[in-house]
Design an enzyme around this catalytic site. Structure first.
Site, PDB file in Angstrom:
ATOM      1  N   TYR A 108      -0.952  10.601 -18.760  1.00  0.00           N
ATOM      2  CA  TYR A 108      -0.460  11.786 -18.164  1.00  0.00           C
ATOM      3  C   TYR A 108       0.807  10.361 -17.764  1.00  0.00           C
ATOM      4  O   TYR A 108       0.921   9.558 -18.429  1.00  0.00           O
ATOM      5  CB  TYR A 108      -1.193  11.722 -16.348  1.00  0.00           C
ATOM      6  CG  TYR A 108      -0.936   9.920 -15.623  1.00  0.00           C
ATOM      7  CD1 TYR A 108      -2.163   9.272 -16.330  1.00  0.00           C
ATOM      8  CD2 TYR A 108       0.039   9.084 -15.041  1.00  0.00           C
ATOM      9  CE1 TYR A 108      -2.663   8.430 -15.899  1.00  0.00           C
ATOM     10  CE2 TYR A 108      -0.020   8.366 -14.862  1.00  0.00           C
ATOM     11  CZ  TYR A 108      -1.584   7.249 -15.283  1.00  0.00           C
ATOM     12  OH  TYR A 108      -1.934   5.904 -15.050  1.00  0.00           O
TER      13      TYR A 108
ATOM     14  N   THR B  65       0.150   0.792  -9.912  1.00  0.00           N
ATOM     15  CA  THR B  65      -0.574  -0.367  -9.729  1.00  0.00           C
ATOM     16  C   THR B  65      -0.028  -1.867 -10.508  1.00  0.00           C
ATOM     17  O   THR B  65      -0.927  -2.999 -10.286  1.00  0.00           O
ATOM     18  CB  THR B  65      -1.705  -0.112  -9.496  1.00  0.00           C
ATOM     19  OG1 THR B  65      -1.962   0.223 -11.218  1.00  0.00           O
ATOM     20  CG2 THR B  65      -2.039   0.819  -8.740  1.00  0.00           C
TER      21      THR B  65
ATOM     22  N   GLU C 180      -6.936 -33.084 -16.705  1.00  0.00           N
ATOM     23  CA  GLU C 180      -5.977 -32.056 -17.995  1.00  0.00           C
ATOM     24  C   GLU C 180      -5.142 -32.472 -18.293  1.00  0.00           C
ATOM     25  O   GLU C 180      -5.068 -32.664 -19.431  1.00  0.00           O
ATOM     26  CB  GLU C 180      -6.469 -30.486 -18.079  1.00  0.00           C
ATOM     27  CG  GLU C 180      -7.698 -29.615 -17.556  1.00  0.00           C
ATOM     28  CD  GLU C 180      -8.231 -29.772 -18.891  1.00  0.00           C
ATOM     29  OE1 GLU C 180      -8.038 -30.890 -20.510  1.00  0.00           O
ATOM     30  OE2 GLU C 180      -9.433 -29.062 -18.598  1.00  0.00           O
TER      31      GLU C 180
HETATM   32  N1  LIG Z   1      -1.790   3.062 -12.086  1.00  0.00           N
HETATM   33  C1  LIG Z   1      -0.613   2.688 -12.219  1.00  0.00           C
HETATM   34  O1  LIG Z   1      -0.061   2.724 -11.456  1.00  0.00           O
HETATM   35  C2  LIG Z   1       0.249   1.975 -13.269  1.00  0.00           C
HETATM   36  C3  LIG Z   1       1.621   2.188 -13.831  1.00  0.00           C
HETATM   37  N2  LIG Z   1       1.388   2.089 -15.634  1.00  0.00           N
HETATM   38  C4  LIG Z   1       2.522   1.864 -13.334  1.00  0.00           C
HETATM   39  O2  LIG Z   1       2.308   0.888 -12.823  1.00  0.00           O
HETATM   40  O3  LIG Z   1       3.353   2.258 -12.337  1.00  0.00           O
END
Ligand SMILES: NC(=O)C[C@H](N)C(=O)O
Length: 331
Positions: free
Chosen positions: A29, A95, A288
């Site tokens: 999409y 996201t 480390e």
């Molecule tokens: N699920 C999403 O929103 C992924 C998208 N690529 C964004 O970060 O805009």
């Protein structure tokens, strides 16, 4: 009947504003297509929980967020939070980098009013689209008094997370977000159920203020792996980076050849921030690598992308490595 709280929805794009060719397209999409007015008009149930107004701030996929987007969004959120007629703010966001924007706002917006980021994993055109319920829940969280004073929140998949801890841990499930120390609570049918509260400094207790930040310094990330090539470290140095986050292996360990390159950077005044590429856990100072001796900073439990956000914000106030380390412990 008392007037409903006023929630402003700031729309920035992402999959929650995405559209596919058919209902079967849950993964194929285009993001950032549907304007905020249409998103809100498609969800008349919102009027049960708040008086909602929408504002289109950007229309982009979140992987394309830049520091300028962060600053512009932060300034708008701060201005709205100061308005007496605004009770809460929702930000619709892709996201992919939602955790970075949420943490940035958590560090820099001085308010106790609820600020809630929300997105979706499927576009609104798909079967079992998750955006509508996520948006309804986010607006109801932002409209509730008990969500205030908890810092910037991320509401996804019925869970309420602190913007500090949350990160996207899977890319093809609606249960995409996780906080290493657990969500703060859940939202079900417009009611919040709280189980914990953040202890790190945020929003009202922050020493940073978006209203004073005009620009963010260059901070980038290099990734650790077997047979690590140090070309990236040297290239970022030449490009004028002010701090470099090293996403190390395991405990934030650093390959021998990268240790030399990073020491050379620090000798030139560039800060080195040691984090880890593993999804959970935290980096311990002087384990480390001898951080005291090299004058490096450890990222505590922040993922590299969050360490970058905190380093940028911190460097607007100090260039002292001890101060940087204090800030990494406190935020
Ligand atoms: N699920 C999403 O929103 C992924 C998208 N690529 C964004 O970060 O805009």
């Amino acid at each position: 009947q008392a007037a409903k709280p006023h929630v402003v929805v700031l729309a920035t794009g992402g999959t929650i504003a995405g559209a596919g060719a058919s209902a079967a397209n849950s993964a194929t999409y285009a993001a950032a297509k549907v304007p905020v007015d249409k998103l809100l008009a498609g969800l008349p149930e919102l009027s049960n929980v708040a008086k909602v107004s929408g504002e289109q701030v950007f229309q982009i996929a979140s992987e394309s967020f830049t520091n300028d987007h962060l600053l512009k969004l932060g300034q708008r959120v701060s201005a709205l939070a100061k308005q007496a007629d605004v009770d809460g703010i929702v930000i619709t966001h892709g996201t992919d980098t939602m955790e970075e924007t949420a943490y940035f706002l958590n560090l820099t917006v001085r308010t106790a009013k609820p600020i809630v980021l929300v997105g979706s994993m499927r576009p609104g055109t798909a079967l079992s689209a998750d955006g509508a319920l996520n948006l309804y829940s986010a607006v109801s969280v932002a409209a509730s008094k008990d969500a205030g004073g908890k810092g910037v929140l991320v509401s996804m998949n019925d869970e309420i997370h602190t913007g500090r801890d949350v990160h996207k841990h899977v890319n093809i499930k609606t249960e995409a977000f996780k906080s290493q120390w657990g969500p703060l609570g859940m939202v079900v049918e417009g009611k919040n159920y709280w189980f914990r509260a953040p202890v790190k400094r945020h929003t009202l207790q922050s020493e940073f203020n978006i209203d004073d930040i005009k620009a963010l310094p260059a901070v980038d990330i290099v990734y650790g792996y077997g047979n690590m090539n140090t070309t990236g470290i040297e290239a970022y140095h030449r490009a004028g980076v002010k701090a470099l986050v090293h996403a190390g292996t395991g405990n934030g360990s650093v390959a021998a050849q990268a240790v030399e390159s990073l020491k050379a950077l620090r000798a030139k005044g560039v800060h080195v921030i040691r984090s880890s590429r593993v999804p959970d856990g935290f980096v311990i100072r002087n384990a480390e690598q001898p951080d005291d001796q090299y004058d490096w900073v450890v990222a505590h439990d922040l993922r590299p992308q969050k360490a970058r956000i905190l380093a940028m914000v911190a460097l607007t106030k100090t260039n002292d490595s001890k101060e940087l380390q204090r800030i990494f412990w406190e935020y």
